[in-house]
Design a protein around this motif. Structure first.
Motif, PDB file in Angstrom:
ATOM      1  N   THR A 228     -33.763   1.467  22.666  1.00 37.72           N
ATOM      2  CA  THR A 228     -32.537   1.072  22.608  1.00 37.72           C
ATOM      3  C   THR A 228     -31.952   0.118  21.759  1.00 37.72           C
ATOM      4  OG1 THR A 228     -32.546   2.460  23.650  1.00 37.72           O
ATOM      5  CG2 THR A 228     -30.632   1.411  23.888  1.00 37.72           C
ATOM      6  N   VAL A 229     -32.641  -0.762  22.462  1.00 41.20           N
ATOM      7  CA  VAL A 229     -32.392  -2.544  22.156  1.00 41.20           C
ATOM      8  C   VAL A 229     -32.439  -3.280  20.430  1.00 41.20           C
ATOM      9  CG1 VAL A 229     -33.025  -5.028  22.085  1.00 41.20           C
ATOM     10  CG2 VAL A 229     -33.376  -2.950  23.940  1.00 41.20           C
ATOM     11  N   VAL A 230     -33.633  -2.381  19.707  1.00 40.35           N
ATOM     12  CA  VAL A 230     -33.423  -2.248  18.570  1.00 40.35           C
ATOM     13  C   VAL A 230     -32.238  -2.271  17.551  1.00 40.35           C
ATOM     14  CG1 VAL A 230     -35.036  -2.389  16.504  1.00 40.35           C
ATOM     15  CG2 VAL A 230     -36.073  -2.947  18.711  1.00 40.35           C
ATOM     16  N   ASN A 231     -32.211  -0.816  18.374  1.00 39.58           N
ATOM     17  CA  ASN A 231     -31.089  -0.242  17.675  1.00 39.58           C
ATOM     18  C   ASN A 231     -30.045  -0.427  17.775  1.00 39.58           C
ATOM     19  OD1 ASN A 231     -32.663   2.479  17.269  1.00 39.58           O
ATOM     20  ND2 ASN A 231     -32.673   3.626  18.564  1.00 39.58           N
ATOM     21  N   ALA A 232     -29.208  -1.107  19.137  1.00 35.46           N
ATOM     22  CA  ALA A 232     -28.458  -2.363  19.286  1.00 35.46           C
ATOM     23  C   ALA A 232     -28.250  -3.123  18.673  1.00 35.46           C
ATOM     24  CB  ALA A 232     -27.760  -2.446  20.819  1.00 35.46           C
ATOM     25  N   ALA A 233     -28.951  -3.710  18.258  1.00 35.87           N
ATOM     26  CA  ALA A 233     -29.659  -5.170  17.139  1.00 35.87           C
ATOM     27  C   ALA A 233     -28.805  -4.279  16.301  1.00 35.87           C
ATOM     28  CB  ALA A 233     -30.672  -6.128  17.098  1.00 35.87           C
ATOM     29  N   PHE A 234     -29.595  -3.269  15.387  1.00 34.38           N
ATOM     30  CA  PHE A 234     -28.945  -3.195  13.994  1.00 34.38           C
ATOM     31  C   PHE A 234     -27.702  -2.423  14.274  1.00 34.38           C
ATOM     32  CE2 PHE A 234     -27.967   1.128  12.267  1.00 34.38           C
ATOM     33  CZ  PHE A 234     -28.471   0.412  11.462  1.00 34.38           C
ATOM     34  N   ALA A 235     -26.930  -2.044  14.898  1.00 31.72           N
ATOM     35  CA  ALA A 235     -25.584  -1.770  14.838  1.00 31.72           C
ATOM     36  C   ALA A 235     -25.106  -3.164  15.052  1.00 31.72           C
ATOM     37  CB  ALA A 235     -25.155  -1.002  16.042  1.00 31.72           C
ATOM     38  N   LEU A 236     -25.303  -4.049  15.860  1.00 31.56           N
ATOM     39  CA  LEU A 236     -23.801  -5.343  15.715  1.00 31.56           C
ATOM     40  C   LEU A 236     -24.449  -6.012  14.468  1.00 31.56           C
ATOM     41  CD1 LEU A 236     -25.066  -6.334  19.729  1.00 31.56           C
ATOM     42  CD2 LEU A 236     -23.079  -5.416  18.361  1.00 31.56           C
ATOM     43  N   ALA A 237     -25.645  -5.684  13.960  1.00 38.40           N
ATOM     44  CA  ALA A 237     -26.484  -6.494  12.330  1.00 38.40           C
ATOM     45  C   ALA A 237     -25.362  -5.988  11.511  1.00 38.40           C
ATOM     46  CB  ALA A 237     -27.839  -6.289  12.105  1.00 38.40           C
ATOM     47  N   LEU A 238     -25.244  -4.369  11.552  1.00 40.14           N
ATOM     48  CA  LEU A 238     -24.199  -3.789   9.938  1.00 40.14           C
ATOM     49  C   LEU A 238     -23.168  -4.151  10.531  1.00 40.14           C
ATOM     50  CD1 LEU A 238     -25.301  -2.097   7.943  1.00 40.14           C
ATOM     51  CD2 LEU A 238     -24.722  -0.266   9.620  1.00 40.14           C
ATOM     52  N   LEU A 239     -22.715  -4.459  11.310  1.00 38.40           N
ATOM     53  CA  LEU A 239     -21.260  -4.357  11.361  1.00 38.40           C
ATOM     54  C   LEU A 239     -20.789  -5.756  11.314  1.00 38.40           C
ATOM     55  CD1 LEU A 239     -20.290  -2.193  14.098  1.00 38.40           C
ATOM     56  CD2 LEU A 239     -20.222  -1.640  12.295  1.00 38.40           C
ATOM     57  N   GLU A 240     -21.912  -6.843  11.898  1.00 37.68           N
ATOM     58  CA  GLU A 240     -21.581  -8.420  12.025  1.00 37.68           C
ATOM     59  C   GLU A 240     -21.423  -8.712   9.900  1.00 37.68           C
ATOM     60  OE1 GLU A 240     -23.458 -10.357  14.377  1.00 37.68           O
ATOM     61  OE2 GLU A 240     -22.179  -9.623  16.263  1.00 37.68           O
ATOM     62  N   ARG A 241     -22.784  -7.831   8.914  1.00 33.14           N
ATOM     63  CA  ARG A 241     -23.189  -8.075   8.121  1.00 33.14           C
ATOM     64  C   ARG A 241     -21.200  -8.020   7.445  1.00 33.14           C
ATOM     65  NH1 ARG A 241     -28.109  -8.334   6.185  1.00 33.14           N
ATOM     66  NH2 ARG A 241     -27.312  -7.382   3.797  1.00 33.14           N
ATOM     67  N   HIS A 242     -20.905  -7.239   7.717  1.00 32.47           N
ATOM     68  CA  HIS A 242     -19.524  -6.970   7.027  1.00 32.47           C
ATOM     69  C   HIS A 242     -18.270  -7.263   7.440  1.00 32.47           C
ATOM     70  CE1 HIS A 242     -21.858  -5.120   4.048  1.00 32.47           C
ATOM     71  NE2 HIS A 242     -22.643  -4.587   4.773  1.00 32.47           N
ATOM     72  N   ASP A 243     -17.875  -7.748   9.058  1.00 35.80           N
ATOM     73  CA  ASP A 243     -17.099  -8.425   9.099  1.00 35.80           C
ATOM     74  C   ASP A 243     -16.007  -6.972  10.112  1.00 35.80           C
ATOM     75  OD1 ASP A 243     -17.359 -11.045   9.105  1.00 35.80           O
ATOM     76  OD2 ASP A 243     -16.512 -11.268   6.767  1.00 35.80           O
ATOM     77  N   ALA A 244     -17.036  -6.250  10.533  1.00 35.70           N
ATOM     78  CA  ALA A 244     -16.419  -4.851  11.065  1.00 35.70           C
ATOM     79  C   ALA A 244     -16.329  -4.829  11.984  1.00 35.70           C
ATOM     80  CB  ALA A 244     -16.762  -3.611  10.566  1.00 35.70           C
ATOM     81  N   ILE A 245     -16.957  -5.830  13.004  1.00 35.40           N
ATOM     82  CA  ILE A 245     -15.989  -5.625  14.784  1.00 35.40           C
ATOM     83  C   ILE A 245     -15.734  -7.061  14.937  1.00 35.40           C
ATOM     84  CG2 ILE A 245     -18.701  -6.663  14.707  1.00 35.40           C
ATOM     85  CD1 ILE A 245     -18.955  -4.906  17.165  1.00 35.40           C
ATOM     86  N   ASP A 246     -14.630  -6.975  16.066  1.00 34.06           N
ATOM     87  CA  ASP A 246     -14.543  -7.682  16.999  1.00 34.06           C
ATOM     88  C   ASP A 246     -15.055  -8.652  17.678  1.00 34.06           C
ATOM     89  OD1 ASP A 246     -11.736  -7.950  14.958  1.00 34.06           O
ATOM     90  OD2 ASP A 246     -10.880  -7.153  16.806  1.00 34.06           O
ATOM     91  N   ALA A 247     -15.169  -9.841  17.992  1.00 31.70           N
ATOM     92  CA  ALA A 247     -16.303 -10.425  18.655  1.00 31.70           C
ATOM     93  C   ALA A 247     -16.182  -9.833  20.087  1.00 31.70           C
ATOM     94  CB  ALA A 247     -15.878 -12.315  19.272  1.00 31.70           C
TER      95      ALA A 247
END
Length: 251
Positions: free
Chosen positions: A172-191
């Motif tokens: 679940t930690v890895v899945n969370a890291a994936f979600a954040l990384a993907l969205l951050e790569r595309h500036d798709a999530i606020d801080a």
């Protein structure tokens, strides 16, 4: 891009996803979409010399995420036609290189395959997030992580056996890291997005796995690596995860 939809389900989400993909990318091979009542998995993709095939459950084909799911799978097909290393590299070969000489429990080995899938998904979703809206994906990742946290059993005992099923806190930690990384790569999530709080909660449940390390690995994947660079990235991520129990880290 030629597409044919078979089975008892709507064609509209797949046709709409095709139109979105065709704005920037395209597929040389035709696509056959096979909607089934109960396939073994929610989606399965096959690549052949003369076509791509997508098997999808009727439930997924009629869901609110149907178009986004179809676009994601079409993006995988595009990466395959591009001969992108992420979609040609043998996962089994990379895991053999990463884990040679080590004894790894089946649970962790299954998670290593999931990490490999996340890396493929990063490259597919670099396409989908380039051409499609992000709101539904952000909501989907948020709800998926929230469900996993609610379903997580207590940490396993020292012998590694779990007394009841549920989401494994370590992956679940890895899945969370994936979600954040993907969205951050595309500036798709606020801080201040709730996903960060959920990810922190996941990290607290499995302190042996580094949320920040995996987020960095996923986010920093090169856009166009050669085969050697991609293989090394996958081997290093695998070692990072398997060695997390021992407090070591991959080189």
């Amino acid at each position: 891009m030629d597409i044919r939809v078979r089975g008892d389900g709507p064609a509209a989400p797949f046709l709409s996803a095709r139109d979105m993909l065709d704005t920037e990318y395209g597929l040389e091979r035709p696509v056959v979409v096979d909607i089934r009542d109960d396939p073994d998995e929610r989606t399965m993709v096959g690549h052949y010399d003369d076509r791509h095939e997508l098997v999808v459950s009727r439930r997924a084909a009629t869901s609110a995420m149907a178009r986004e799911l179809a676009l994601h799978e079409f993006a995988h097909m595009a990466r395959y036609e591009q001969a992108h290393p992420s979609h040609l590299q043998s996962t089994e070969e990379a895991l053999f290189l990463a884990l040679a000489g080590r004894s790894v429990e089946q649970r962790k080995l299954s998670h290593c395959y999931q990490i490999a899938n996340h890396m493929k998904d990063i490259y597919a979703d670099d396409i989908t997030l380039d051409i499609g809206p992000t709101d539904k994906l952000v909501s989907f990742l948020e709800s998926s992580l929230a469900r996993a946290l609610a379903d997580s059993p207590p940490s396993p005992p020292e012998d590694g056996r779990r007394l009841r099923p549920g989401a494994d806190p370590e992956i679940t930690v890895v899945n969370a890291a994936f979600a954040l990384a993907l969205l951050e790569r595309h500036d798709a999530i606020d801080a201040d997005h709730r996903l960060y709080d959920l990810a922190s909660a996941a990290a607290a449940d499995a302190p042996s796995v580094s949320l920040s390390a995996f987020k960095r690995r996923f986010r920093s994947l090169e856009d166009d690596p050669d085969e050697s660079a991609y293989r090394k990235a996958l081997v290093d991520a695998t070692r990072e995860y398997v060695l997390s129990d021992t407090g070591q880290a991959a080189d």
